[in-house]
Design a protein around this motif. Structure first.
Motif, short mmCIF file in Angstrom:
data_model
loop_
_atom_site.label_atom_id
_atom_site.label_comp_id
_atom_site.label_asym_id
_atom_site.label_seq_id
_atom_site.Cartn_x
_atom_site.Cartn_y
_atom_site.Cartn_z
N PHE A 199 0.81 -1.21 0.00
CA PHE A 199 0.00 0.00 0.00
C PHE A 199 0.85 1.27 0.00
CE2 PHE A 199 -3.27 -2.93 0.57
CZ PHE A 199 -4.51 -2.32 0.59
N ASP A 200 2.17 1.12 0.05
CA ASP A 200 3.05 2.28 -0.02
C ASP A 200 3.36 2.68 -1.46
OD1 ASP A 200 3.23 2.61 2.72
OD2 ASP A 200 4.97 1.29 2.91
N SER A 201 2.88 1.87 -2.40
CA SER A 201 3.07 2.17 -3.82
C SER A 201 1.78 2.78 -4.36
CB SER A 201 3.40 0.88 -4.58
OG SER A 201 3.48 1.11 -5.96
N SER A 202 1.92 3.64 -5.35
CA SER A 202 0.74 4.24 -5.97
C SER A 202 0.84 4.07 -7.49
CB SER A 202 0.64 5.72 -5.63
OG SER A 202 -0.52 6.29 -6.17
N PRO A 203 0.00 3.18 -8.06
CA PRO A 203 -1.07 2.41 -7.40
C PRO A 203 -0.50 1.27 -6.57
CG PRO A 203 -0.88 1.76 -9.69
CD PRO A 203 0.07 2.90 -9.51
N ILE A 204 -1.35 0.70 -5.72
CA ILE A 204 -0.92 -0.43 -4.92
C ILE A 204 -0.55 -1.59 -5.84
CG2 ILE A 204 -2.25 0.27 -2.90
CD1 ILE A 204 -4.33 -1.79 -3.61
N VAL A 205 0.47 -2.35 -5.45
CA VAL A 205 0.97 -3.42 -6.31
C VAL A 205 1.33 -4.63 -5.46
CG1 VAL A 205 1.89 -1.89 -8.11
CG2 VAL A 205 3.34 -2.53 -6.17
N GLU A 206 1.39 -5.79 -6.10
CA GLU A 206 1.91 -6.97 -5.44
C GLU A 206 3.42 -6.84 -5.30
OE1 GLU A 206 0.65 -10.90 -6.48
OE2 GLU A 206 -1.20 -10.16 -7.39
N ILE A 207 3.95 -7.41 -4.23
CA ILE A 207 5.37 -7.29 -3.94
C ILE A 207 5.87 -8.61 -3.39
CG2 ILE A 207 4.95 -6.41 -1.61
CD1 ILE A 207 7.39 -4.60 -1.94
N ALA A 208 7.10 -8.94 -3.67
CA ALA A 208 7.71 -10.15 -3.12
C ALA A 208 8.05 -9.94 -1.65
CB ALA A 208 8.97 -10.52 -3.90
N TYR A 209 7.99 -11.01 -0.89
CA TYR A 209 8.27 -10.93 0.55
C TYR A 209 9.61 -10.27 0.82
CZ TYR A 209 9.44 -12.67 5.24
OH TYR A 209 9.83 -12.77 6.55
N GLU A 210 10.65 -10.71 0.13
CA GLU A 210 12.00 -10.20 0.37
C GLU A 210 12.16 -8.74 -0.03
OE1 GLU A 210 11.27 -12.95 -1.22
OE2 GLU A 210 12.11 -14.59 0.00
N ASP A 211 11.21 -8.20 -0.80
CA ASP A 211 11.29 -6.81 -1.23
C ASP A 211 10.54 -5.86 -0.30
OD1 ASP A 211 12.85 -7.46 -3.42
OD2 ASP A 211 11.11 -7.74 -4.74
N THR A 212 9.83 -6.38 0.68
CA THR A 212 9.09 -5.51 1.60
C THR A 212 10.06 -4.79 2.53
OG1 THR A 212 8.79 -7.24 3.27
CG2 THR A 212 7.09 -7.04 1.56
N ASP A 213 9.71 -3.57 2.92
CA ASP A 213 10.51 -2.84 3.90
C ASP A 213 10.59 -3.62 5.21
OD1 ASP A 213 11.00 -0.78 2.16
OD2 ASP A 213 9.48 0.55 3.00
N HIS A 214 9.51 -4.29 5.57
CA HIS A 214 9.45 -5.02 6.84
C HIS A 214 10.54 -6.09 6.88
CE1 HIS A 214 5.56 -3.48 5.57
NE2 HIS A 214 5.22 -3.37 6.83
N TYR A 215 10.67 -6.82 5.79
CA TYR A 215 11.69 -7.86 5.73
C TYR A 215 13.10 -7.25 5.71
CZ TYR A 215 14.64 -11.56 3.81
OH TYR A 215 15.66 -12.45 3.60
N GLN A 216 13.30 -6.27 4.85
CA GLN A 216 14.64 -5.73 4.67
C GLN A 216 15.15 -5.01 5.91
OE1 GLN A 216 15.19 -3.52 1.06
NE2 GLN A 216 14.27 -5.09 -0.23
N ILE A 217 14.30 -4.20 6.55
CA ILE A 217 14.73 -3.48 7.75
C ILE A 217 14.98 -4.44 8.90
CG2 ILE A 217 13.97 -1.83 9.51
CD1 ILE A 217 12.49 -0.33 7.27
N THR A 218 14.09 -5.42 9.07
CA THR A 218 14.28 -6.40 10.14
C THR A 218 15.55 -7.21 9.91
OG1 THR A 218 11.89 -6.58 10.47
CG2 THR A 218 13.24 -8.35 11.36
N ARG A 219 15.79 -7.63 8.68
CA ARG A 219 16.99 -8.40 8.38
C ARG A 219 18.25 -7.60 8.67
NH1 ARG A 219 18.60 -9.43 2.32
NH2 ARG A 219 19.26 -7.29 2.71
N ARG A 220 18.27 -6.34 8.22
CA ARG A 220 19.47 -5.52 8.45
C ARG A 220 19.70 -5.29 9.93
NH1 ARG A 220 17.59 -2.47 3.87
NH2 ARG A 220 16.85 -0.81 5.26
#
Length: 236
Positions: A199-220
């Motif tokens: 929902f952070d994209s306009s328009p909203i789009v499907e995204i891969a799990y590894e590309d989400t901010d949630h995954y990337q920030i948590t991993r880092r």
């Protein structure tokens, strides 16, 4: 899978400067197609994911204060502001299911006590358990097959281990049930082969799990917490 798609009725939308019509997601969105039995809405606070989930609950006939079709209790500010401005497409339509609003779960638990409905939730008051225990009790006893389950930030009361327990419940039911979940949890959205809508994209789009901010920030952070904290605090 029961709910196939959601269409925004743009011809009915009101003043674009007023909420909820001012939400960026409405500006470039027309139809969302659901491609699997488990879908996650992800994005920052204020992106509209909970608002759209409430609209789905409203169109399903669920109590937008939390509950199913037969739970008649009221919580202030729980009206589905977008509910009359979307259309759902089903194949087939189901009427069974539940809408979990984490922020109003206390009021829902009180409602169940008032109507003496605890037998449907394991025979104990939801208030007699910890917040996380009561959530799991709800999932274990209220969620059945052949229904649609809408969960708004269920991780709010769940430890990481209990988030894994919820994933197991979803797995056990997913062959005959559909889940749409608004979440910030990188644990939950790691469910195998889930559809993730950003929902952070306009328009909203499907995204891969590894590309989400949630995954990337948590991993880092987990890989090197001291480095991330140093960067975060370096301006102090």
């Amino acid at each position: 899978m029961y709910l196939q798609s959601l269409t925004v009725l743009k011809e009915k939308l009101g003043n674009a400067e007023q909420y909820p019509f001012s939400l960026p997601l409405l500006q470039n969105m027309s139809t969302v197609h659901f491609t699997g039995n488990v879908t996650f809405f992800v994005g920052e606070n204020g992106s509209g994911k909970s608002t759209l989930l409430e609209a789905i609950a409203y169109q399903c006939g669920f109590n937008t204060a939390g509950g199913g079709r037969n739970n008649a209790h009221y919580v202030e500010s729980s009206e589905a502001s977008l509910g009359d401005y979307v259309r759902l497409s089903w194949m087939p339509k189901v009427t069974a299911g539940f809408f979990l609003r984490a922020e109003s779960f206390y009021a829902f638990a009180t409602h169940i006590d008032q109507i003496e409905g605890t037998d449907s939730y394991g025979g104990r008051s939801l208030h007699s358990q910890s917040h996380g225990e009561s959530f799991l009790r709800l999932f274990q006893h209220r969620f059945k097959s052949k229904g649609i389950y809408l969960l708004d930030e269920p991780e709010a009361a769940l430890s990481p281990s209990r988030q894994l327990s919820l994933l197991r419940i979803i797995k056990d039911l997913s062959a005959h049930a559909q889940f749409i979940i608004a979440t910030h949890s990188p644990i939950l959205m790691g469910y195998p082969d889930a559809q993730i809508i950003n929902f952070d994209s306009s328009p909203i789009v499907e995204i891969a799990y590894e590309d989400t901010d949630h995954y990337q920030i948590t991993r880092r952070f987990l890989e090197n917490p001291s480095r991330m904290l140093k960067h975060l605090f370096e301006d102090e």
